[in-house]
Design a protein around this motif. Structure first.
Motif, PDB file in Angstrom:
ATOM      1  N   GLN A 103     -68.756 -40.782  83.246  1.00  0.00           N
ATOM      2  CA  GLN A 103     -69.102 -39.409  83.296  1.00  0.00           C
ATOM      3  C   GLN A 103     -68.464 -38.507  84.735  1.00  0.00           C
ATOM      4  N   THR A 104     -67.160 -39.597  84.427  1.00  0.00           N
ATOM      5  CA  THR A 104     -66.620 -39.221  85.309  1.00  0.00           C
ATOM      6  C   THR A 104     -65.045 -39.465  85.172  1.00  0.00           C
ATOM      7  N   MET A 105     -64.099 -38.135  85.536  1.00  0.00           N
ATOM      8  CA  MET A 105     -62.846 -38.135  84.327  1.00  0.00           C
ATOM      9  C   MET A 105     -61.660 -37.639  85.515  1.00  0.00           C
ATOM     10  N   VAL A 150     -72.034 -27.756  85.001  1.00  0.00           N
ATOM     11  CA  VAL A 150     -71.082 -28.046  84.007  1.00  0.00           C
ATOM     12  C   VAL A 150     -70.732 -26.147  83.522  1.00  0.00           C
ATOM     13  N   GLU A 151     -71.383 -25.920  83.157  1.00  0.00           N
ATOM     14  CA  GLU A 151     -71.498 -24.811  82.067  1.00  0.00           C
ATOM     15  C   GLU A 151     -70.498 -24.130  82.703  1.00  0.00           C
ATOM     16  N   ASP A 170     -66.528 -31.002  77.373  1.00  0.00           N
ATOM     17  CA  ASP A 170     -66.061 -32.066  77.100  1.00  0.00           C
ATOM     18  C   ASP A 170     -66.198 -33.458  77.164  1.00  0.00           C
ATOM     19  N   SER A 171     -65.339 -32.971  78.045  1.00  0.00           N
ATOM     20  CA  SER A 171     -64.005 -34.425  78.541  1.00  0.00           C
ATOM     21  C   SER A 171     -65.245 -35.938  79.294  1.00  0.00           C
ATOM     22  N   ILE A 172     -65.942 -34.341  80.102  1.00  0.00           N
ATOM     23  CA  ILE A 172     -66.262 -34.878  80.803  1.00  0.00           C
ATOM     24  C   ILE A 172     -67.419 -35.862  80.688  1.00  0.00           C
ATOM     25  N   LYS A 173     -68.351 -34.453  80.035  1.00  0.00           N
ATOM     26  CA  LYS A 173     -69.562 -36.015  79.058  1.00  0.00           C
ATOM     27  C   LYS A 173     -69.588 -36.549  78.393  1.00  0.00           C
TER      28      LYS A 173
END
Length: 479
Positions: A66-68, A49-50, A58-61
């Protein structure tokens, strides 16, 4: 031999391309080729994720589950991020067809089992036609014409009635009935074949006439167009008939010249003119109907004809019940005997069907088909061919390989460009006016264990090409 080498060529080239793509990094995984399912998203990458841009991280968390999804409105190019266990899986695009293993499974569950059911029922009916004497009477009526087209078939032979029923079922769009009749015709022709592992002239002629897919009522095409809200779902009916009829005549001429058939036969000319007159008369009647009338007529005619065939078979069998008694059986027992033969035929052809479908699936999912398709479209566009035509070419290219695959492209083209666009209509004509050549050869010749198909494949592919060229001209003329 040609079919075997072609099967090996597409399989081996697809495997090589998959491995090459994985090695150079253009593919992240080959799992979709083996285990993926049609319309599933394709995994293209996996990252911590990093490693993602900060706004995505930031958005996916914060996203639900946790799906975008990004680019939702871009056709087949949605990028989906799924965050789980410190890593993010990235998916983009959708899979065009089932992977290797799902294809093995679905070829049995979705294709062979329904086909076996159709074979059992219609082979049961055909046994009634044989035992009641109906097939013999039909063969006698049509022998004057068929012996000109199939010189090696004896007059009044039972294969004539089976071929007639196959052509009639295809003509009316009755696919479920056409295959059993066609398989029975091939088995009957095989009895006349002196070289059992080599296709006879009669079998080649029958297969090539079958390749043009002459259809009077393209019921399924009209249904798909109606589902996509076409202004007149039946407006491709006449172009489909013209294209498939020209393809059928081309097949007859190509094979007939090679087999030295006498084209000047009076009975042959009369039969051909009768068919043309019947088609023209029916088209004239259909054109007098309004939109609702056309839809009702085209959707009901095929069904009524199928019911008529079933009803005629049962009534004729009842009237001639004494013939069943003479053979020490009953009408129902004869039906069961025929159905059992159909069941055995279905089991016999399963390996041929599965082997062909798996190769085609691998070919599509490897990405090789898409590259070839795009290359051909690019080449055509550079020589001045309209983009409206090149956009519909994937349907024509995939049609000889897979009916389901080309159908998917057809529906996609209608959704992308509109059902009333030139591309949408041309795609429908492509789908209607040719046959799934490789599947048909695998099924029909596989059912009788013919290994050497001679010039059948090359002729059928040439007929497919003629149908494609004709479809373009006819569509340009009408639309």
């Amino acid at each position: 031999m040609v079919l075997s080498r072609f099967w090996l060529a597409i399989f081996v080239s697809s495997i090589a391309f998959v491995i090459f793509s994985l090695c150079i990094g253009s593919s992240y995984t080959i799992d979709n080729v083996l285990n993926g399912k049609k319309d599933d998203p394709i995994l293209i990458s996996e990252k911590y994720v990093e490693q993602l841009p900060k706004f995505i991280m930031d958005s996916i968390k914060k996203a639900p589950e946790q799906t975008m999804i990004i680019n939702r409105d871009t056709l087949n190019a949605d990028t989906t991020y799924v965050y789980k266990a410190k890593t993010v899986k990235i998916y983009s695009g959708i899979q065009k067809s089932d992977g290797l293993l799902p294809t093995c499974k679905n070829s049995l569950l979705d294709l062979i089992l329904p086909l076996i059911a159709y074979l059992a029922f219609f082979c049961g009916l055909m046994q009634l036609l044989i035992d009641s004497g109906a097939s013999e009477k039909l063969a006698k009526k049509l022998s004057p014409v068929f012996v000109k087209v199939f010189p090696t078939v004896p007059k009044n032979h039972e294969s004539i009635s089976y071929m007639t029923l196959n052509f009639a079922a295809n003509f009316l769009g009755l696919d479920s009935a056409a295959t059993p009749f066609g398989l029975k015709a091939m088995q009957s022709l095989q009895e006349l074949n002196p070289e059992k592992d080599k296709a006879s002239d009669a079998q080649i002629m029958f297969m090539c006439l079958h390749a043009a897919g002459l259809t009077l009522i393209p019921t399924s095409i009209i249904g798909y167009r109606a589902a996509e809200n076409a202004s007149n779902p039946a407006d491709v009916m006449l172009p489909c008939i013209i294209t498939s009829f020209i393809g059928t005549i081309a097949a007859f001429l190509i094979v007939g010249i090679r087999q030295k058939i006498n084209f000047k036969s009076a009975s042959l000319v009369v039969a051909l003119m009768t068919i043309i007159a019947a088609i023209a008369g029916l088209l004239f009647y259909v054109n007098t109907l309004d939109l609702i009338g056309k839809n009702a007529f085209t959707s009901n005619l095929s069904g009524l004809m199928l019911v008529a065939i079933i009803g005629f078979t049962l009534i004729f069998s009842f009237i001639n019940e004494k013939k069943f008694v003479e053979k020490d059986t009953t009408i129902f027992d004869a039906f069961v005997t025929g159905a059992n033969n159909g069941l055995q035929t279905g089991v016999k052809i399963f390996p041929y069907v599965m082997g062909m479908l798996v190769a085609i699936s691998f070919f599509r999912n490897s990405g090789l088909f898409e590259i070839i398709s795009n290359g051909i479209s690019f080449a055509f566009s550079n020589i001045g061919v309209s983009k409206q035509i090149t956009d519909s070419l994937p349907v024509a290219m995939l049609r000889p390989f897979s009916s389901g695959g080309s159908r998917g492209f057809m529906i996609d083209s209608m959704r992308t460009f509109g059902p009333d666009s030139f591309t949408g209509r041309l795609s429908c004509i492509f789908q209607c006016s040719a046959e799934t050549t490789f599947y048909v050869i695998a099924v029909y010749f596989g059912s009788i264990n013919v290994k050497n198909t001679r010039y059948t494949l090359s002729t059928m592919l040439l007929v497919d090409l003629i149908c494609v060229i004709t479809a373009i001209f006819v569509a340009s003329w009408f639309f």
